[in-house]
Design an enzyme around this catalytic site. Structure first.
Site, PDB file in Angstrom:
ATOM      1  N   HIS A 120       0.815  -1.219   0.000  1.00  0.00           N
ATOM      2  CA  HIS A 120       0.000   0.000   0.000  1.00  0.00           C
ATOM      3  C   HIS A 120       0.850   1.271   0.000  1.00  0.00           C
ATOM      4  O   HIS A 120       0.350   2.349  -0.331  1.00  0.00           O
ATOM      5  CB  HIS A 120      -0.991   0.013   1.177  1.00  0.00           C
ATOM      6  CG  HIS A 120      -0.392   0.316   2.509  1.00  0.00           C
ATOM      7  ND1 HIS A 120      -0.071  -0.661   3.428  1.00  0.00           N
ATOM      8  CD2 HIS A 120      -0.063   1.488   3.103  1.00  0.00           C
ATOM      9  CE1 HIS A 120       0.414  -0.092   4.519  1.00  0.00           C
ATOM     10  NE2 HIS A 120       0.435   1.211   4.349  1.00  0.00           N
ATOM     11  N   ASP A 150       0.227  -7.635   1.551  1.00  0.00           N
ATOM     12  CA  ASP A 150       0.650  -6.235   1.627  1.00  0.00           C
ATOM     13  C   ASP A 150       2.169  -6.107   1.664  1.00  0.00           C
ATOM     14  O   ASP A 150       2.712  -5.278   2.393  1.00  0.00           O
ATOM     15  CB  ASP A 150       0.027  -5.540   2.843  1.00  0.00           C
ATOM     16  CG  ASP A 150      -0.038  -4.022   2.670  1.00  0.00           C
ATOM     17  OD1 ASP A 150       0.252  -3.540   1.562  1.00  0.00           O
ATOM     18  OD2 ASP A 150      -0.358  -3.323   3.649  1.00  0.00           O
ATOM     19  N   GLY A 222       3.382   6.757   8.041  1.00  0.00           N
ATOM     20  CA  GLY A 222       4.780   6.912   7.621  1.00  0.00           C
ATOM     21  C   GLY A 222       5.640   5.776   8.105  1.00  0.00           C
ATOM     22  O   GLY A 222       6.712   5.516   7.553  1.00  0.00           O
ATOM     23  N   ASN A 223       5.205   5.052   9.154  1.00  0.00           N
ATOM     24  CA  ASN A 223       5.929   3.883   9.639  1.00  0.00           C
ATOM     25  C   ASN A 223       5.699   2.653   8.754  1.00  0.00           C
ATOM     26  O   ASN A 223       6.450   1.683   8.831  1.00  0.00           O
ATOM     27  CB  ASN A 223       5.508   3.517  11.067  1.00  0.00           C
ATOM     28  CG  ASN A 223       6.336   4.202  12.130  1.00  0.00           C
ATOM     29  OD1 ASN A 223       5.853   5.045  12.861  1.00  0.00           O
ATOM     30  ND2 ASN A 223       7.615   3.828  12.210  1.00  0.00           N
ATOM     31  N   SER A 224       4.641   2.677   7.935  1.00  0.00           N
ATOM     32  CA  SER A 224       4.310   1.516   7.116  1.00  0.00           C
ATOM     33  C   SER A 224       5.504   1.094   6.258  1.00  0.00           C
ATOM     34  O   SER A 224       6.118   1.917   5.576  1.00  0.00           O
ATOM     35  CB  SER A 224       3.123   1.824   6.209  1.00  0.00           C
ATOM     36  OG  SER A 224       1.943   1.949   6.941  1.00  0.00           O
ATOM     37  N   THR A 240       2.917  -2.557   9.411  1.00  0.00           N
ATOM     38  CA  THR A 240       1.935  -2.468   8.336  1.00  0.00           C
ATOM     39  C   THR A 240       0.705  -1.648   8.677  1.00  0.00           C
ATOM     40  O   THR A 240       0.217  -0.880   7.854  1.00  0.00           O
ATOM     41  CB  THR A 240       1.495  -3.891   7.907  1.00  0.00           C
ATOM     42  OG1 THR A 240       2.632  -4.597   7.419  1.00  0.00           O
ATOM     43  CG2 THR A 240       0.418  -3.849   6.836  1.00  0.00           C
ATOM     44  N   ALA A 241       0.179  -1.796   9.887  1.00  0.00           N
ATOM     45  CA  ALA A 241      -1.126  -1.192  10.172  1.00  0.00           C
ATOM     46  C   ALA A 241      -1.208  -0.769  11.625  1.00  0.00           C
ATOM     47  O   ALA A 241      -0.459  -1.242  12.486  1.00  0.00           O
ATOM     48  CB  ALA A 241      -2.247  -2.190   9.853  1.00  0.00           C
ATOM     49  N   ILE A 242      -2.154   0.137  11.888  1.00  0.00           N
ATOM     50  CA  ILE A 242      -2.491   0.514  13.252  1.00  0.00           C
ATOM     51  C   ILE A 242      -3.999   0.394  13.418  1.00  0.00           C
ATOM     52  O   ILE A 242      -4.753   0.452  12.442  1.00  0.00           O
ATOM     53  CB  ILE A 242      -2.029   1.944  13.616  1.00  0.00           C
ATOM     54  CG1 ILE A 242      -2.652   2.973  12.655  1.00  0.00           C
ATOM     55  CG2 ILE A 242      -0.529   2.045  13.617  1.00  0.00           C
ATOM     56  CD1 ILE A 242      -2.314   4.417  13.004  1.00  0.00           C
ATOM     57  N   LEU A 279      -3.226 -26.701   2.045  1.00  0.00           N
ATOM     58  CA  LEU A 279      -3.462 -27.917   2.820  1.00  0.00           C
ATOM     59  C   LEU A 279      -4.727 -28.617   2.343  1.00  0.00           C
ATOM     60  O   LEU A 279      -4.727 -29.833   2.144  1.00  0.00           O
ATOM     61  CB  LEU A 279      -3.574 -27.561   4.304  1.00  0.00           C
ATOM     62  CG  LEU A 279      -3.699 -28.722   5.285  1.00  0.00           C
ATOM     63  CD1 LEU A 279      -2.469 -29.611   5.246  1.00  0.00           C
ATOM     64  CD2 LEU A 279      -3.926 -28.193   6.706  1.00  0.00           C
ATOM     65  N   GLY A 280      -5.818 -27.856   2.196  1.00  0.00           N
ATOM     66  CA  GLY A 280      -7.038 -28.429   1.643  1.00  0.00           C
ATOM     67  C   GLY A 280      -8.100 -28.798   2.655  1.00  0.00           C
ATOM     68  O   GLY A 280      -8.888 -29.715   2.410  1.00  0.00           O
ATOM     69  N   GLY A 283     -13.011 -25.561   7.756  1.00  0.00           N
ATOM     70  CA  GLY A 283     -13.476 -25.701   9.139  1.00  0.00           C
ATOM     71  C   GLY A 283     -13.373 -24.399   9.885  1.00  0.00           C
ATOM     72  O   GLY A 283     -13.483 -23.321   9.291  1.00  0.00           O
TER      73      GLY A 283
END
Length: 466
Positions: A120, A150, A222-224, A240-242, A279-280, A283
């Site tokens: 992003h 991301d 800006g830390n992203s 990545t996010a906050i 894995l397939g 659940g």
């Protein structure tokens, strides 16, 4: 006169008795108390000693900061976007465009100039520039990106080796462990903040598609794309996010684990895209209510409700009703634990799955396979078509519709499209597998319509414009 003399004598005698009692009883007892308090100063010594011990035990972040601060860069993204239309633009038929600047952080992961950041941060970039901690500026090339995780990989060209951070093992990171977030919040270069790991395998989407490391280190816009490092200076995550109501830090921040980021980077460098191992199993997470309703003796693990055909889990004998407790050495308590670990694996990797089955623990090896299903919006899910599926329509290529998008299902069925129908082309590109579907979607121009060719149950080719 005689009475006055007697009264004076009695008063004098009372005064002498009072003064003598004061000297004898009060003044002599008070002096030892003062001396004892003055001599009681050693009681302050333990407090002094404890302060010294705490200072020695306090964690030092100096080494980690010194190792990481020069390896974290400032990323500037220049994108060309539509500008507000003026009356002049309207009458002249001109589409106004303007440059939009976005900033973030990145981490140098090799001395030759490879940089990992968030997708992003560089999305829709017409130009990407990198500023090192020594203020040198470089133009960057986008090598590849994965929107789902991301993560993006950039490259700058330089004649000298660059300081870099090596990926650590995020599986070894512990809740409560000290970490540093290094980046460029609000364009303040080379900023270091500290906190602890608050949780692991955190999903913010509600769809069990994410597996973040949660910390309370201060992370802001800006830390992203910046570094999350442990006190040894090992890169264990990409910030990545906050979680915030204001857009700024309020106590929660999230990072892509380094094991996932490393796998994405390796795939991009080797294959040009991400190779996922499946894995397939289908659940969900077990809780107290679910355990009670289904007669289970445990509230931890991943409950397998179904096993998909033609997958490693099916071939290994995993069946409905099994409870996955571990994959390799990773405890599985919720779906994001499972999804997060599988994102670090590739097709043909073999994992050891620890199952609880009928009250007994079993360990089975499972070979992960490439996904056979992908999402083709707005039609729905499609999977690889078998030879018999293709022969049914007398065609040589195509992918099979396995599940409709609920919104478009009535319109498709009205045209004779049914589950099991074949999608043959996207924007003129022939589809031989879901890899071709993913490639066609990824490389399409989103400013133009998408044309999808589908064969209905009568064998007619229909082209839909989305």
């Amino acid at each position: 006169m005689k009475k006055i003399v007697i009264l004076v004598c009695v008063s004098a005698l009372g005064g002498l008795l009072t003064l003598g009692g004061y000297k004898l009883l009060l003044e002599t007892n008070e002096q030892p108390l003062v001396i004892e308090k003055a001599a009681d100063t050693p009681t302050y010594v333990p407090t002094y000693n404890n302060a010294s011990i705490n200072a020695l035990d306090a964690p030092s972040f100096v080494t980690a900061a010194e190792k990481s601060i020069d390896a974290v860069v400032h990323v500037k993204n220049t994108a060309i976007v539509s500008a507000p239309m003026t009356m002049y633009d309207l009458f002249s038929g001109r589409n106004p465009r303007r440059a939009q600047i976005g900033t973030g952080s990145g981490v140098i992961i090799s001395p030759t100039g490879y940089i990992v950041t968030n997708y992003h941060v560089i999305r829709d970039a017409a130009e990407i520039s990198i500023t090192l901690n020594n203020n040198k500026v470089f133009s960057a090339e986008l090598i590849g990106a994965d929107e789902a995780t991301d993560i993006a990989l950039l490259k700058i060209e330089t004649d000298e080796d660059l300081p870099f951070l090596a990926f650590g093992n995020s599986d070894n990171a512990k809740v409560g462990e000290w970490v540093l977030a290094v980046g460029n919040p609000f364009n303040l270069n080379s900023t270091v903040t500290a906190g602890i790991i608050s949780a692991k395998s955190r999903d913010l989407s509600g769809q069990n598609t994410q597996s973040f490391i949660q910390t309370d280190a201060a992370v802001n816009p800006g830390n992203s794309g910046g570094a999350l490092v442990n006190i040894n200076g090992d890169l264990i995550g990409i910030n990545t996010a906050i979680s915030s109501r204001t857009g700024s830090y309020i106590g929660y921040s999230f990072a892509v684990p380094s094991n996932i980021a490393r796998k994405i980077v390796n795939d991009i460098m080797e294959y040009g895209n991400v190779q996922n191992g499946m894995l397939g199993v289908v659940g969900g997470t077990i809780n107290s209510k679910f355990a009670e309703e289904n007669g289970l003796d445990t509230t931890q693990g991943f409950y397998v409700s179904d096993v998909q055909e033609d997958t490693g889990a099916k071939m290994a004998g995993i069946r409905s009703g099994d409870i996955i407790k571990k994959i390799d050495n990773i405890e599985i308590n919720k779906f994001s634990d499972l999804a997060g670990y599988l994102k670090t694996k590739s097709p043909n990797d073999v994992v050891k799955v620890t199952l609880l089955r009928d009250g007994n623990i079993e360990v089975v090896p499972v070979t992960l396979l490439k996904p056979t299903v992908t999402l083709l919006q707005p039609i729905g899910e499609v999977r690889n078509a078998s030879q018999s599926d293709l022969e049914r329509y007398n065609i040589e290529y195509g992918v099979k519709i396995s599940d409709f998008n609920d919104e478009y299902e009535p319109y498709l069925k009205q045209d004779g499209i049914e589950e099991g129908g074949i999608v043959t082309k996207i924007n003129g590109q022939k589809l031989y597998s879901i890899d071709d579907v993913q490639k066609a979607i990824k490389t399409r121009d989103y400013n133009k319509p998408m044309f999808v060719e589908v064969i209905n149950k009568e064998g007619e080719k229909l082209i839909y414009r989305f």
